[in-house]
Motif scaffolding. Sequence first.
Motif, PDB file in Angstrom:
ATOM      1  N   UNK A  54       0.819  -1.214   0.000  1.00  0.00           N
ATOM      2  CA  UNK A  54       0.000   0.000   0.000  1.00  0.00           C
ATOM      3  C   UNK A  54       0.854   1.266   0.000  1.00  0.00           C
ATOM      4  N   UNK A  55       1.973   1.270   0.728  1.00  0.00           N
ATOM      5  CA  UNK A  55       2.869   2.437   0.656  1.00  0.00           C
ATOM      6  C   UNK A  55       3.176   2.737  -0.812  1.00  0.00           C
ATOM      7  N   UNK A  56       3.544   1.678  -1.531  1.00  0.00           N
ATOM      8  CA  UNK A  56       4.041   1.854  -2.897  1.00  0.00           C
ATOM      9  C   UNK A  56       2.919   2.151  -3.879  1.00  0.00           C
ATOM     10  N   UNK A  57       1.733   1.608  -3.613  1.00  0.00           N
ATOM     11  CA  UNK A  57       0.582   1.929  -4.464  1.00  0.00           C
ATOM     12  C   UNK A  57       0.274   3.425  -4.344  1.00  0.00           C
ATOM     13  N   UNK A  98     -13.072  -2.646  10.600  1.00  0.00           N
ATOM     14  CA  UNK A  98     -12.921  -2.078  11.945  1.00  0.00           C
ATOM     15  C   UNK A  98     -12.072  -2.888  12.922  1.00  0.00           C
ATOM     16  N   UNK A  99     -11.933  -4.197  12.718  1.00  0.00           N
ATOM     17  CA  UNK A  99     -11.178  -4.992  13.699  1.00  0.00           C
ATOM     18  C   UNK A  99      -9.738  -4.474  13.841  1.00  0.00           C
ATOM     19  N   UNK A 100      -9.204  -3.862  12.801  1.00  0.00           N
ATOM     20  CA  UNK A 100      -7.859  -3.289  12.914  1.00  0.00           C
ATOM     21  C   UNK A 100      -7.914  -1.794  13.215  1.00  0.00           C
ATOM     22  N   UNK A 101      -9.000  -1.326  13.711  1.00  0.00           N
ATOM     23  CA  UNK A 101      -9.126   0.093  14.027  1.00  0.00           C
ATOM     24  C   UNK A 101      -9.777   0.828  12.876  1.00  0.00           C
ATOM     25  N   UNK A 102     -10.670   1.767  13.172  1.00  0.00           N
ATOM     26  CA  UNK A 102     -11.380   2.464  12.097  1.00  0.00           C
ATOM     27  C   UNK A 102     -10.423   3.281  11.246  1.00  0.00           C
ATOM     28  N   UNK A 103     -10.561   3.157   9.944  1.00  0.00           N
ATOM     29  CA  UNK A 103      -9.757   3.973   9.046  1.00  0.00           C
ATOM     30  C   UNK A 103      -8.357   3.466   8.796  1.00  0.00           C
ATOM     31  N   UNK A 104      -7.964   2.386   9.446  1.00  0.00           N
ATOM     32  CA  UNK A 104      -6.627   1.844   9.197  1.00  0.00           C
ATOM     33  C   UNK A 104      -6.519   1.369   7.757  1.00  0.00           C
ATOM     34  N   UNK A 108      -0.151  -4.515   3.134  1.00  0.00           N
ATOM     35  CA  UNK A 108       0.096  -5.401   2.000  1.00  0.00           C
ATOM     36  C   UNK A 108      -1.205  -6.092   1.601  1.00  0.00           C
ATOM     37  N   UNK A 109      -1.423  -6.198   0.297  1.00  0.00           N
ATOM     38  CA  UNK A 109      -2.646  -6.804  -0.244  1.00  0.00           C
ATOM     39  C   UNK A 109      -2.275  -7.902  -1.239  1.00  0.00           C
ATOM     40  N   UNK A 110      -3.189  -8.847  -1.413  1.00  0.00           N
ATOM     41  CA  UNK A 110      -3.025  -9.794  -2.517  1.00  0.00           C
ATOM     42  C   UNK A 110      -3.276  -9.048  -3.826  1.00  0.00           C
ATOM     43  N   UNK A 111      -2.952  -9.698  -4.928  1.00  0.00           N
ATOM     44  CA  UNK A 111      -3.167  -9.074  -6.235  1.00  0.00           C
ATOM     45  C   UNK A 111      -4.594  -8.577  -6.399  1.00  0.00           C
ATOM     46  N   UNK A 121       1.291   1.174  12.457  1.00  0.00           N
ATOM     47  CA  UNK A 121       1.898   2.503  12.329  1.00  0.00           C
ATOM     48  C   UNK A 121       0.998   3.344  11.421  1.00  0.00           C
ATOM     49  N   UNK A 122       1.468   4.543  11.076  1.00  0.00           N
ATOM     50  CA  UNK A 122       0.603   5.467  10.335  1.00  0.00           C
ATOM     51  C   UNK A 122       0.991   5.633   8.861  1.00  0.00           C
ATOM     52  N   UNK A 123       1.984   4.883   8.383  1.00  0.00           N
ATOM     53  CA  UNK A 123       2.568   5.250   7.093  1.00  0.00           C
ATOM     54  C   UNK A 123       1.736   4.859   5.871  1.00  0.00           C
ATOM     55  N   UNK A 124       1.053   3.730   5.921  1.00  0.00           N
ATOM     56  CA  UNK A 124       0.153   3.409   4.800  1.00  0.00           C
ATOM     57  C   UNK A 124      -0.848   4.540   4.621  1.00  0.00           C
ATOM     58  N   UNK A 125      -1.360   5.027   5.736  1.00  0.00           N
ATOM     59  CA  UNK A 125      -2.359   6.097   5.697  1.00  0.00           C
ATOM     60  C   UNK A 125      -1.746   7.390   5.151  1.00  0.00           C
ATOM     61  N   UNK A 126      -0.491   7.657   5.509  1.00  0.00           N
ATOM     62  CA  UNK A 126       0.179   8.858   5.004  1.00  0.00           C
ATOM     63  C   UNK A 126       0.274   8.832   3.479  1.00  0.00           C
ATOM     64  N   UNK A 127       0.666   7.692   2.925  1.00  0.00           N
ATOM     65  CA  UNK A 127       0.828   7.644   1.476  1.00  0.00           C
ATOM     66  C   UNK A 127      -0.534   7.620   0.776  1.00  0.00           C
ATOM     67  N   UNK A 128      -1.520   7.131   1.492  1.00  0.00           N
ATOM     68  CA  UNK A 128      -2.894   7.206   0.993  1.00  0.00           C
ATOM     69  C   UNK A 128      -3.311   8.679   0.846  1.00  0.00           C
TER      70      UNK A 128
END
Lengths: 429, 429
Positions: A54-57, A98-104, A108-111, A121-128
């Motif tokens: 997700x960072x890279x996407x 929500x199980x991982x917190x709202x808005x998280x 990493x995702x499958x194809x 941490x907050x970095x996936x959200x930052x790059x989003x």
Amino acid sequence: KEKEEEQRLCEERIRTELDRVVDFWLKYSHDKEHGGFFNCLGKDGKVYDELKYVWLQGRQVWMYSRLYRTMERFHRPEILEAAKSGAAFLQKFARVQASSGPGKCAFCLTRDGRTVKVQRTIFSECFYVMAMDELSRITQDKEMQVKLLFISYISWLMSGQDLFCLCSPQADAESMMDRLIFWVQTDSSDLGRPQLPGDLPINSMAVPMMLLCLVDQLTEGRTDVAEKYKDLSGWCVERILQHIQRDGKAILENVTLNGKELPGCQGRLQNPGHALEAGWFLLQYALKKGDVQLQKTAVDKFMEIPFHTGWDKQHGGLFYFLDVDGHCPTQLEWNMKLWWPHCEALIAYLMAYSHSREPVLLDRFKQIYDYTFTHFADEEHGDWFGYRSRQGELVLDFKGGPFKGFFHVPRCLYMCEKLLDGLLERQDS
Amino acid sequence: KEKEEEQRLCEERIRTELDRVVDFWLKYSHDKEHGGFFNCLGKDGKVYDELKYVWLQGRQVWMYSRLYRTMERFHRPEILEAAKSGAAFLQKFARVQASSGPGKCAFCLTRDGRTVKVQRTIFSECFYVMAMDELSRITQDKEMQVKLLFISYISWLMSGQDLFCLCSPQADAESMMDRLIFWVQTDSSDLGRPQLPGDLPINSMAVPMMLLCLVDQLTEGRTDVAEKYKDLSGWCVERILQHIQRDGKAILENVTLNGKELPGCQGRLQNPGHALEAGWFLLQYALKKGDVQLQKTAVDKFMEIPFHTGWDKQHGGLFYFLDVDGHCPTQLEWNMKLWWPHCEALIAYLMAYSHSREPVLLDRFKQIYDYTFTHFADEEHGDWFGYRSRQGELVLDFKGGPFKGFFHVPRCLYMCEKLLDGLLERQDS
């Protein structure tokens, strides 16, 4: 004259590299079946793993959108389409339930978009946020809104997921940003990291740096937004400056929340590439504000110190990690030469030189430039290698991996081209 | 005759090394103020970080206890005391409170025992079991029980923590083992890892390997316990054998739960040192059971394959990670030479040779022995270095770190000394 000629050659090389890097990712990274981008590309562009990070996407959406918006030669439909496709993939799949917190957001995702890993941490959200905000600057159009609405509705019908993504990229970016600020400044419990008695909150360089970068992103040309985040940028700068330690002679990666040195390896850690990146974030901010003192601090502390301590006098290049007291870092890769600290150093010194015209800053740029272009650029297949040993052998030969995507290299080339064009008093073409 | 003389010299070297390694850790690692052991020791033994890693605390208790119990020259009060002190520290501080799941052990503690980090895996708990079980074999005494009772009571008075550690090391080991088995075979939700749709459960080599090692530990000389875990050892062996892939030509680190290859980097990963360690665990088990077929599989598949694929023909030594299809692994440290795969390889081949007396197996042992003793042993300060580059340069110079403690080196030397004594038909002295 000679200097100008040298700069012209450098600009040409950088411009050509940028074209080749963009071509490489346009050609090899697009997943036409499931949307989004393949991240794991071998040296020749072949996909060797289908996981999507997700960072890279997010970074790739940002980079495409920025190139489309600000460089005439990249204002092409295929680049716009790629940015939109990546953003749609993110809006559809990056946010976890929500199980991982709202808005998280996932890490990493499958194809096909199923969550593999969520970081606390907050970095996936930052790059989003970066992705959505930059995209919003090129797609304020009805068609995009209608598409998003349709995707959201279908996804809701099929899975009962919430309808959070039923909003424009700009609104999406801002609401995620507000959540980020809440996590960082008020309550981080939604990140899912349990409070442990021996794990006190720290001021890690990455957090204020990243938020300062986001404020710069969100506020460009938007005075109402700038007003909203005015206090935040001051907060970020203060937190970044706390990393100046040892009577102003060292930049440490982790300090206490009130700016004191932490005990042990964590406290002694230096990450020269990170400090240099913080350096140009700070300089950029200080130039906008006209803050002369902060401009000086950015260069003297966040560029000169990490350059001098981080440069390998024996083999050249910047170390990845160092211990301020000269102990051996515990990171196995501490003495490797990674591409990204060199990218950040190039931007930092060229920005510093462009502003002050101090010749020594241009010398530093040239020194880093020579190492970088001989060690990371790949004449054969395009894009750059990322990982060399201390001595300079190629250790990992892929172009894309879990932490290397379409971001540091093109951002560096893009920034440097712009800066050199400025120096050469040319318009972007 | 000549071969015997060679083996005698080798035995002497190994015995001397073991003495020096034990001396090093006895001298530098004991925390006389807070109990437990310092893990982060520089090349000369100086503490460079005070954090205490639970894997390494447990392993050190195990190793001291094993040496005390089985080798006359280490049957010394200071070693017994060190083992007990480490175990008391673990019983008092390693188990974290319910928010991280009942019975979870921390991964990392501050010097005075506060939890810094909890991993969402089972390995801290595994080394806790090893420690307690081995200790129980040397301290079935009233004094120990009274001490534990006292510590538990004080800790309960002061913090209201549960009274779980109010039991003997053996009972403590067994109850933790039963919890481990529940997590692995029935329900892992207490580990705290959220179920994610793209993260299906896999068969990772570490888990069945580790459990087989624990069964071996817990059942030695205890027929009732052996009966209890009979099915488990069969389950472990089956799970380990599932890692034989590609028509019997490769050992893969991760496979599906029904023994099929996984997609991507994760599925193609090879960890030669791990496979070799699994090899001697399997061989040991197969020898006890008298299972000739499994003995052959252990050697042919779990030793010969990782040795042939893992040995660096150019610079010598075993690679840390490889990709079965020859892609570049994404781990930055993939081509480094770490001490522990070499330790495991030495045990594996000496055990295999001791049993079969096949000369080729002794040749392998010698080849690994020569590389290991020239690259990792430290004549100057004692104990071993842990991390060299592919080409052989020393990259990290510490003796103890977050993943290197008093375990792989002394276990290897201890096992090899025993095996060589067996070959030389000598008694332990």
